[in-house]
Design an enzyme around this catalytic site. Structure first.
Site, PDB file in Angstrom:
ATOM      1  N   GLY A 119      -8.167  61.242 -88.525  1.00  0.00           N
ATOM      2  CA  GLY A 119      -7.763  62.495 -87.456  1.00  0.00           C
ATOM      3  C   GLY A 119      -8.290  62.358 -85.872  1.00  0.00           C
ATOM      4  O   GLY A 119      -9.680  61.775 -85.778  1.00  0.00           O
ATOM      5  N   CYS A 120      -7.123  62.920 -85.112  1.00  0.00           N
ATOM      6  CA  CYS A 120      -8.124  62.955 -83.950  1.00  0.00           C
ATOM      7  C   CYS A 120      -9.370  63.557 -83.471  1.00  0.00           C
ATOM      8  O   CYS A 120      -9.702  62.960 -82.719  1.00  0.00           O
ATOM      9  CB  CYS A 120      -6.940  63.339 -83.087  1.00  0.00           C
ATOM     10  SG  CYS A 120      -6.199  64.856 -83.161  1.00  0.00           S
ATOM     11  N   HIS A 121      -9.838  64.549 -84.581  1.00  0.00           N
ATOM     12  CA  HIS A 121     -10.607  65.277 -84.286  1.00  0.00           C
ATOM     13  C   HIS A 121     -11.486  65.112 -84.632  1.00  0.00           C
ATOM     14  O   HIS A 121     -12.844  64.185 -84.125  1.00  0.00           O
ATOM     15  CB  HIS A 121     -10.926  66.882 -84.109  1.00  0.00           C
ATOM     16  CG  HIS A 121      -9.677  67.485 -83.648  1.00  0.00           C
ATOM     17  ND1 HIS A 121      -9.553  68.292 -82.362  1.00  0.00           N
ATOM     18  CD2 HIS A 121      -9.131  68.826 -83.673  1.00  0.00           C
ATOM     19  CE1 HIS A 121      -8.583  69.015 -82.204  1.00  0.00           C
ATOM     20  NE2 HIS A 121      -7.528  69.102 -82.594  1.00  0.00           N
ATOM     21  N   ALA A 122     -11.482  64.255 -85.896  1.00  0.00           N
ATOM     22  CA  ALA A 122     -12.565  63.832 -86.839  1.00  0.00           C
ATOM     23  C   ALA A 122     -13.249  62.648 -85.976  1.00  0.00           C
ATOM     24  O   ALA A 122     -13.618  61.936 -86.204  1.00  0.00           O
ATOM     25  CB  ALA A 122     -12.035  63.449 -88.320  1.00  0.00           C
ATOM     26  N   TYR A 284     -11.972  60.171 -75.259  1.00  0.00           N
ATOM     27  CA  TYR A 284     -10.167  59.476 -75.506  1.00  0.00           C
ATOM     28  C   TYR A 284      -8.578  59.939 -75.662  1.00  0.00           C
ATOM     29  O   TYR A 284      -9.254  61.777 -75.269  1.00  0.00           O
ATOM     30  CB  TYR A 284     -10.478  58.185 -77.184  1.00  0.00           C
ATOM     31  CG  TYR A 284     -10.985  59.678 -77.971  1.00  0.00           C
ATOM     32  CD1 TYR A 284     -10.169  60.015 -79.347  1.00  0.00           C
ATOM     33  CD2 TYR A 284     -12.148  60.569 -78.526  1.00  0.00           C
ATOM     34  CE1 TYR A 284      -9.719  60.331 -80.344  1.00  0.00           C
ATOM     35  CE2 TYR A 284     -12.767  61.724 -80.047  1.00  0.00           C
ATOM     36  CZ  TYR A 284     -11.554  61.666 -80.435  1.00  0.00           C
ATOM     37  OH  TYR A 284     -11.880  62.734 -80.830  1.00  0.00           O
TER      38      TYR A 284
END
Length: 316
Positions: A119-122, A284
């Site tokens: 996942g993006c946040h993860a 990122y």
């Protein structure tokens, strides 16, 4: 490993935000053959099933239920499945797609036919926290918090349309996930080996893409008398590029930008502050290393291609 002249790839969900960028990254490559369905066939179960079984690798850019359905359609032992949904990130038998975490993580990806795209946040949280726990600087029992600032493209087509249509009404940053039940929390806990989820505050801003994840720490939270320089030493060892790279500072004139790597597939890791209080930082693009770029990087590993093939990487 020798790269095949043509490695066939089917993007299931190629019309979505993530799928479109993956297609953009792959379209010009001479070592990849894209299997594509006509517009009228994209929701045809029989045609999707054919494509899923005809390809060397299927990249799923689908809602969770549709991703599970797609996996159930794969009937051969040859097709590699890279799932960009939340459906399989903590599922047994699935490798977690963050190869920068070390040899064990890389081998799991290389030897598995089922790989979950993080996942993006993860991605940022795990890149910051997991090495510190693995190297014994941070206890899995330590209560943590995390703030993640993201561009609105992370919300998909509906959120993109909302921001573009409502303009100034959406200018102020908007925290969300306040019930502490965000869908990325389970993978944060599992991959890092945490005893409990962090207090997590995601914030969406009025900019298209980019991401800045931060985890604040007191020196007293570290083990064995470790300090900021010990944290930096771990990151220097783990993150040597070409996709994820350590840099001593991300801020400029005292400010860190969530748009620093917008449009790229890179990630920069840093630790800034004082000896007593400091912040772990990951910058990122939520659509790059946070989604599409990560999927392409994993595809490269499964192909035996150069890990950075087709990626847009920031010069460090």
């Amino acid at each position: 490993m020798r790269v095949k002249a043509l490695f066939s790839v089917f993007i299931d969900g190629s019309a979505g935000t993530t799928g479109l960028r993956i297609r953009e990254r792959l379209a010009a490559r001479e070592d990849v053959e894209l299997i594509e369905l006509a517009e009228a066939e994209r929701k045809d179960v029989a045609r999707r099933k054919w494509a899923l079984n005809a390809c060397d690798a299927a990249i799923l850019c689908l809602p969770d239920a549709a991703a599970r359905e797609a996996v159930s359609m794969v009937e051969n032992e040859r097709t590699v499945v890279l799932d960009a949904s939340t459906a399989h990130r903590t599922a047994p038998g699935w490798a977690y797609g963050l190869p920068e975490l070390g040899r064990e993580a890389l081998d799991a990806i290389l030897f598995s036919k089922r790989v979950a795209v993080p996942g993006c946040h993860a991605s940022g949280f795990i890149a910051l926290v997991a090495p510190l726990i693995k190297e014994g600087l941070l206890s899995p029992e330590t209560p943590l918090s995390c703030t993640s600032l993201t561009g609105y493209s992370g919300g998909g087509k509906k959120m993109i349309a909302d921001y573009r249509e409502k303009g100034a009404a959406y200018d102020p940053p908007r925290p969300y996930g306040l019930a502490q039940a965000h869908k990325h929390l389970p993978e944060m806990v599992k991959v890092c080996g945490l005893a409990a989820p962090p207090v997590f505050l995601p914030i969406v801003g009025n900019f298209y893409s980019g991401m800045l994840v931060s985890v604040p720490l007191h020196r007293a939270q570290l083990l064995h008398g470790a300090g900021m320089e010990d944290v930096r030493a771990v990151y220097k060892n783990y993150y040597t590029g070409p996709v994820v790279t350590y840099r001593e500072t991300l801020s400029e004139d005292g400010f860190a930008s969530a748009g620093l790597l917008s449009g790229t597939d890179s990630m920069l890791i840093a630790c800034e502050g004082s000896e007593e209080r400091f912040t772990l930082l990951a910058a990122y693009d939520n659509l790059g290393k946070g989604a599409s770029g990560a999927a392409v990087q994993l595809l490269n590993l499964k192909m035996g291609a150069d890990i950075s093939a087709g990626l847009v990487l920031q010069e460090v």
